[in-house]
Scaffold this active site. Structure first.
Site, PDB file in Angstrom:
ATOM      1  N   ARG A   1      -6.956  12.253   7.626  1.00  0.00           N
ATOM      2  CA  ARG A   1      -5.968  11.282   7.127  1.00  0.00           C
ATOM      3  C   ARG A   1      -4.627  11.924   6.782  1.00  0.00           C
ATOM      4  NH1 ARG A   1      -5.220   6.192   5.907  1.00  0.00           N
ATOM      5  NH2 ARG A   1      -6.867   4.896   6.722  1.00  0.00           N
TER       6      ARG A   1
ATOM      7  N   ASN B   1       0.867  -1.179   0.000  1.00  0.00           N
ATOM      8  CA  ASN B   1       0.000   0.000   0.000  1.00  0.00           C
ATOM      9  C   ASN B   1       0.906   1.232   0.000  1.00  0.00           C
ATOM     10  OD1 ASN B   1      -1.687   2.124   0.465  1.00  0.00           O
ATOM     11  ND2 ASN B   1      -2.490   1.383   2.437  1.00  0.00           N
TER      12      ASN B   1
ATOM     13  N   GLY C   1       2.420   0.967   8.450  1.00  0.00           N
ATOM     14  CA  GLY C   1       1.115   1.594   8.613  1.00  0.00           C
ATOM     15  C   GLY C   1       1.113   2.592   9.754  1.00  0.00           C
TER      16      GLY C   1
ATOM     17  N   ASP D   1      -2.683  -2.050   9.608  1.00  0.00           N
ATOM     18  CA  ASP D   1      -3.723  -3.003   9.982  1.00  0.00           C
ATOM     19  C   ASP D   1      -4.827  -3.061   8.924  1.00  0.00           C
ATOM     20  OD1 ASP D   1      -2.453  -3.661  12.362  1.00  0.00           O
ATOM     21  OD2 ASP D   1      -3.359  -1.978  13.421  1.00  0.00           O
TER      22      ASP D   1
ATOM     23  N   ASP E   1     -11.246  -3.153  13.223  1.00  0.00           N
ATOM     24  CA  ASP E   1      -9.832  -3.104  12.828  1.00  0.00           C
ATOM     25  C   ASP E   1      -9.534  -1.913  11.917  1.00  0.00           C
ATOM     26  OD1 ASP E   1      -9.701  -5.438  14.224  1.00  0.00           O
ATOM     27  OD2 ASP E   1      -8.848  -6.652  12.630  1.00  0.00           O
TER      28      ASP E   1
ATOM     29  N   ASN F   1      -9.032  -2.038  -1.296  1.00  0.00           N
ATOM     30  CA  ASN F   1      -9.665  -3.345  -1.540  1.00  0.00           C
ATOM     31  C   ASN F   1      -9.158  -4.100  -2.767  1.00  0.00           C
ATOM     32  OD1 ASN F   1     -11.214  -3.369   0.765  1.00  0.00           O
ATOM     33  ND2 ASN F   1     -12.769  -2.081  -0.179  1.00  0.00           N
TER      34      ASN F   1
HETATM   35  C1  LIG Z   1      -4.167   9.548  27.467  1.00  0.00           C
HETATM   36  C2  LIG Z   1      -3.523   8.536  26.579  1.00  0.00           C
HETATM   37  C3  LIG Z   1      -4.487   7.505  26.154  1.00  0.00           C
HETATM   38  C4  LIG Z   1      -3.884   6.425  25.278  1.00  0.00           C
HETATM   39  C5  LIG Z   1      -4.907   5.369  25.031  1.00  0.00           C
HETATM   40  C6  LIG Z   1      -4.347   4.353  24.165  1.00  0.00           C
HETATM   41  C7  LIG Z   1      -5.275   3.226  23.872  1.00  0.00           C
HETATM   42  C8  LIG Z   1      -4.751   2.575  22.645  1.00  0.00           C
HETATM   43  C9  LIG Z   1      -5.401   1.300  22.283  1.00  0.00           C
HETATM   44  C10 LIG Z   1      -5.019   0.980  20.899  1.00  0.00           C
HETATM   45  C11 LIG Z   1      -5.640  -0.248  20.393  1.00  0.00           C
HETATM   46  C12 LIG Z   1      -5.271  -0.405  18.973  1.00  0.00           C
HETATM   47  C13 LIG Z   1      -6.052  -1.454  18.311  1.00  0.00           C
HETATM   48  C14 LIG Z   1      -5.746  -1.423  16.855  1.00  0.00           C
HETATM   49  C15 LIG Z   1      -6.565  -0.929  15.963  1.00  0.00           C
HETATM   50  C16 LIG Z   1      -6.210  -0.883  14.508  1.00  0.00           C
HETATM   51  O1  LIG Z   1      -6.681  -2.060  13.896  1.00  0.00           O
HETATM   52  C17 LIG Z   1      -6.890   0.319  13.878  1.00  0.00           C
HETATM   53  C18 LIG Z   1      -6.459   0.491  12.414  1.00  0.00           C
HETATM   54  O2  LIG Z   1      -5.109   0.794  12.343  1.00  0.00           O
HETATM   55  P1  LIG Z   1      -4.395   1.327  10.991  1.00  0.00           P
HETATM   56  O3  LIG Z   1      -4.873   2.712  10.728  1.00  0.00           O
HETATM   57  O4  LIG Z   1      -2.942   1.251  11.272  1.00  0.00           O
HETATM   58  O5  LIG Z   1      -4.792   0.444   9.848  1.00  0.00           O
HETATM   59  N1  LIG Z   1      -6.489   1.486  14.612  1.00  0.00           N
HETATM   60  C19 LIG Z   1      -7.363   2.232  15.252  1.00  0.00           C
HETATM   61  O6  LIG Z   1      -8.546   2.046  15.206  1.00  0.00           O
HETATM   62  C20 LIG Z   1      -6.772   3.342  16.023  1.00  0.00           C
HETATM   63  C21 LIG Z   1      -7.275   3.353  17.410  1.00  0.00           C
HETATM   64  C22 LIG Z   1      -6.401   4.315  18.131  1.00  0.00           C
HETATM   65  C23 LIG Z   1      -7.022   4.883  19.291  1.00  0.00           C
HETATM   66  C24 LIG Z   1      -6.084   5.891  19.857  1.00  0.00           C
HETATM   67  C25 LIG Z   1      -6.693   6.611  20.930  1.00  0.00           C
HETATM   68  C26 LIG Z   1      -5.816   7.704  21.412  1.00  0.00           C
HETATM   69  C27 LIG Z   1      -6.478   8.328  22.563  1.00  0.00           C
HETATM   70  C28 LIG Z   1      -5.892   9.607  22.963  1.00  0.00           C
HETATM   71  C29 LIG Z   1      -6.774  10.173  24.051  1.00  0.00           C
HETATM   72  C30 LIG Z   1      -6.272  11.452  24.454  1.00  0.00           C
HETATM   73  C31 LIG Z   1      -7.066  12.075  25.560  1.00  0.00           C
HETATM   74  C32 LIG Z   1      -6.521  13.438  25.771  1.00  0.00           C
HETATM   75  C33 LIG Z   1      -7.309  14.203  26.756  1.00  0.00           C
HETATM   76  C34 LIG Z   1      -6.960  15.628  26.701  1.00  0.00           C
HETATM   77  N1  LIG Z   2      -3.655   2.258  -3.340  1.00  0.00           N
HETATM   78  C1  LIG Z   2      -4.513   2.562  -2.377  1.00  0.00           C
HETATM   79  N2  LIG Z   2      -5.192   3.731  -2.392  1.00  0.00           N
HETATM   80  C2  LIG Z   2      -6.041   4.061  -1.409  1.00  0.00           C
HETATM   81  N3  LIG Z   2      -6.303   3.273  -0.344  1.00  0.00           N
HETATM   82  C3  LIG Z   2      -5.648   2.106  -0.261  1.00  0.00           C
HETATM   83  C4  LIG Z   2      -4.725   1.693  -1.266  1.00  0.00           C
HETATM   84  N4  LIG Z   2      -4.232   0.487  -0.931  1.00  0.00           N
HETATM   85  C5  LIG Z   2      -4.829   0.156   0.236  1.00  0.00           C
HETATM   86  N5  LIG Z   2      -5.681   1.112   0.644  1.00  0.00           N
HETATM   87  C6  LIG Z   2      -6.508   1.176   1.862  1.00  0.00           C
HETATM   88  O1  LIG Z   2      -5.885   2.073   2.768  1.00  0.00           O
HETATM   89  C7  LIG Z   2      -6.332   1.800   4.082  1.00  0.00           C
HETATM   90  C8  LIG Z   2      -5.250   2.071   5.105  1.00  0.00           C
HETATM   91  O2  LIG Z   2      -4.151   1.273   4.826  1.00  0.00           O
HETATM   92  P1  LIG Z   2      -3.066   0.815   5.874  1.00  0.00           P
HETATM   93  O3  LIG Z   2      -1.996   0.166   5.058  1.00  0.00           O
HETATM   94  O4  LIG Z   2      -3.664   0.018   6.923  1.00  0.00           O
HETATM   95  O5  LIG Z   2      -2.485   2.176   6.443  1.00  0.00           O
HETATM   96  P2  LIG Z   2      -2.758   2.925   7.834  1.00  0.00           P
HETATM   97  O6  LIG Z   2      -2.191   2.067   8.897  1.00  0.00           O
HETATM   98  O7  LIG Z   2      -2.014   4.207   7.687  1.00  0.00           O
HETATM   99  O8  LIG Z   2      -4.227   3.124   7.991  1.00  0.00           O
HETATM  100  C9  LIG Z   2      -6.743   0.357   4.073  1.00  0.00           C
HETATM  101  O9  LIG Z   2      -8.065   0.268   4.490  1.00  0.00           O
HETATM  102  C10 LIG Z   2      -6.607  -0.109   2.619  1.00  0.00           C
HETATM  103  O10 LIG Z   2      -7.761  -0.806   2.222  1.00  0.00           O
END
Ligand SMILES: CCCCCCCCCCCCC/C=C/[C@@H](O)[C@H](COP(=O)(O)O)NC(=O)CCCCCCCCCCCCCCC
Ligand SMILES: Nc1ncnc2c1ncn2[C@@H]1O[C@H](COP(=O)(O)OP(=O)(O)O)[C@@H](O)[C@H]1O
Ligand SMILES: [Ca+2]
Length: 582
Positions: free
Chosen positions: A296, A130, A231, A189, A532, A166
């Site tokens: 983003r 990606n 990622g 992820d 996710d 996708n």
């Molecule tokens: C005050 C600090 C709080 C830190 C809280 C950290 C909780 C983190 C739990 C993370 C679980 C991650 C599970 C993974 C999810 C991923 O599948 C999924 C997709 O990832 P990709 O974009 O790489 O494809 N990622 C997510 O959905 C991201 C979830 C991240 C949540 C981060 C939350 C940050 C919270 C910051 C709160 C700050 C409060 C400040 C008050 C002034």
């Molecule tokens: N060439 C592309 N253009 C736009 N979106 C894409 C492309 N390839 C993959 N994606 C989508 O981008 C999203 C985020 O990708 P990912 O690799 O998980 O990065 P990040 O961790 O920054 O979110 C995924 O849901 C995937 O389906």
């Protein structure tokens, strides 16, 4: 063929006694008085490649073709990459033999040992990059750090740089996959999730199973998945390898490591299905994802920014959660254990999930027995207002939260952890979030519950879905009603939780001045599901955990917490090797 071999070899002008026992290759420096000095021991399974001549791979591959020399590349561990997990690097040693015949004997025996002791090494891989994931460095990471290692290991890869979201999923669902041993994503992820959906869907199609039916026991996928992290959250990589590092992950792929992973299928009423391994979250995590999509351009920081925005909007949501508890005698989300490489809870689960298999780790054994042998327990139902409802199949550790959403969850035990955070005052919720960043127990709070489960159902109380906006804050009749619901339902279920809920009501009153600043705007009554990193287009769901549905090129986290200096590092290499023999 007898794989053992022993002889003197030279590295520069130093003499070594080299021994290949089948499982291990070790070399010991021998001084002029024939005394043994330091030994390096490498499991054959961790030898990355054997080449004739004196070979370098950096800055680019070069071979000095001498007929008495050979080069061995192997996995070398080092600490770093945070407090958990170990970085893997490519070790290299160039040996000289007394004759060409001996050299050929060594290379032949080592290669034969590799074949015998690590049968899952891939020969041909399908790689999806990606180019827009994370900091947009996917292509660069693959070509500069990973491709040279694959080439060294004799892996041929078919690389596709995606042009749209996708594309990888659709390719796996429709295109010819013959000849591939595994599929690799270079991304985050979201990219992993594409491979997950593509491979699971394809496997069920070929098995003639309907994946949309929550009652169906899904067939495990035959192809392994490799993740080269590039990622934003890289949670699946962090939680299965222990570090987010492209070279470490590439080495796990090369040596054909194999880590089974539980997968949660998420079904809606119209029978669409999605899969989740890291975070299926409603409320806070759903709102953070929805908010983050608007930002983003910020890259990985979008989650922190959106987290702060959503936190300040101080929302909670009504919901009805039903769950099917897992067997409490097997493990508990609060037992303070950690799922590490060689985890015994997961190994025992393999035997339970695949009871008829002679090789308990086999992918191809019958998966259908899983639910017929499990006695179906009683569903538990709770209703009330929640800050968030989260389900995770593994710890979901990541850089933001080094121990993860559920630090004692297991990668491959056939269960998930359901985390219910009841509505509470803002400072309480901040405390809950903040504890994710340290070793403090985020479940040791009166408004938090965690349950180890096999299945979950979620719905919104009737009428809420149509209701677009409502008053929020601790003072509206809406919240008080939600609070009452929660106390009633939970006490009906015989839990102690209602005491905590009552305590919370007085805490909320104490927080009144703080809330006034935050809660004077309208807020939606329904949140979204974060699956996710993807927003689900439905709210009412039924989820089921499928034990060990996919396999990754990984081995779980090698505990590197104790390693501070290089001597300890060597010791760690030794301990890791001993553990891998268990
Ligand atoms: C005050 C600090 C709080 C830190 C809280 C950290 C909780 C983190 C739990 C993370 C679980 C991650 C599970 C993974 C999810 C991923 O599948 C999924 C997709 O990832 P990709 O974009 O790489 O494809 N990622 C997510 O959905 C991201 C979830 C991240 C949540 C981060 C939350 C940050 C919270 C910051 C709160 C700050 C409060 C400040 C008050 C002034
Ligand atoms: N060439 C592309 N253009 C736009 N979106 C894409 C492309 N390839 C993959 N994606 C989508 O981008 C999203 C985020 O990708 P990912 O690799 O998980 O990065 P990040 O961790 O920054 O979110 C995924 O849901 C995937 O389906
Ligand atoms: Ca699990």
């Amino acid at each position: 063929m007898d794989l053992g071999l022993e002889s003197s070899l030279w590295v520069g002008n130093k003499r070594y006694r080299a021994v290949l026992t089948g499982w291990h290759f070790k070399w010991t420096e021998v001084d002029k008085k024939n005394r043994d000095k330091k030994t390096v021991l490498v499991p054959v399974a961790e030898v990355a490649g054997v080449e004739e001549g004196r070979v370098e791979i950096l800055p680019q591959k070069s071979v000095e073709d001498t007929d008495k020399d050979f080069t061995v590349f192997y996995v070398k561990r080092s600490s770093g990459g945070g407090s958990y997990g170990l970085l893997w690097r490519l070790g290299r040693i160039q040996f000289s033999c007394a004759s060409r015949v001996l050299r050929d004997q060594w290379t032949k025996h080592l290669r034969a040992a590799l074949k015998t002791h690590s049968p899952l090494r891939p020969h041909r891989l399908l790689v999806f990059i990606n180019p827009f994931g994370g900091k947009k460095k996917g292509r660069q990471i693959y070509h500069s750090l990973v491709a040279p290692l694959f080439e060294l290991a004799g892996i041929s890869s078919h690389v596709i740089v995606t042009e749209r979201a996708n594309q990888a999923r659709d390719h796996l669902l429709k295109k010819d996959l013959t000849g591939f041993d595994g599929v690799v994503c270079v991304g985050g992820d979201g990219m992993f999730s594409e491979l997950l959906h593509g491979l699971i869907g394809r496997t069920q199609q070929e098995a003639g199973l309907c994946e949309n039916d929550p009652a169906v026991a899904l067939q495990p996928c035959p192809l392994h998945i490799g993740i080269i992290p590039a990622g934003s959250t890289d949670c699946v990589c962090f939680a299965t390898v222990g570090v987010v590092d492209p070279v470490t992950s590439a080495l796990h792929i090369i040596i054909g490591d194999s880590q089974p992973l539980d997968v949660c299928s998420v079904h809606d009423v119209s029978a669409q299905v999605r899969y989740s391994v890291s975070l299926l979250g409603y409320g806070f995590y759903g709102d953070v994802l929805a908010e983050s999509e608007k930002h983003r351009w910020m890259g990985p920081l979008r989650y922190d920014y959106s987290g702060a925005v959503v936190y300040l909007s101080n929302r909670s949501y009504s919901g009805i959660v039903q769950y099917l508890p897992a067997d409490p005698l097997l493990s508990s989300p609060r037992d303070k254990t950690r799922c590490l490489a060689g985890c015994s809870v997961c190994s025992r689960s393999t035997e339970r999930l695949f009871p008829h298999s002679s090789d308990s780790g086999s992918l191809y054994s019958s998966h259908f027995s899983q639910f017929s042998t499990d006695s179906e327990g009683e569903w538990v139902s709770v209703e009330g207002r929640f800050r968030c409802v989260s389900l995770t199949c593994m710890s979901s550790s990541c850089a933001r939260s080094p121990l993860g959403l559920s630090p004692s969850a297991h990668l491959a035990d056939g269960t998930g952890d359901l985390i219910l955070v009841w509505d509470t005052h803002p400072l309480g919720f901040l405390k809950f979030l903040y504890r994710h960043t340290s070793t403090q127990d985020q479940f040791d709070l009166p408004f938090v519950e965690v349950h180890r489960v096999k299945a979950v159902r979620f719905s919104v109380p009737s009428g809420r879905e149509e209701q677009e906006y409502e008053e929020i804050g601790g003072f509206s009749s809406e919240i008080d009603e939600g609070q009452r619901e929660c106390v009633d339902t939970v006490s009906r279920n015989g839990s102690q939780q209602h005491l905590a809920q009552r305590a919370m009501t007085s805490e909320r009153k104490a927080a009144t001045p703080f809330l006034c600043g935050l809660c004077c705007k309208k807020s939606p009554s329904v949140s979204v599901w974060n699956c996710d990193g993807e927003i689900l287009p439905f709210t009412k769901i039924v989820c089921k955990i499928h034990g060990q549905l996919v396999r990754l090129y990984a081995r779980g986290i090698e505990d590197g917490a104790a390693i501070r200096n290089s001597e300890e590092r060597d010791e760690c290499q030794r301990i890791c090797i001993l553990n891998s023999l268990k």
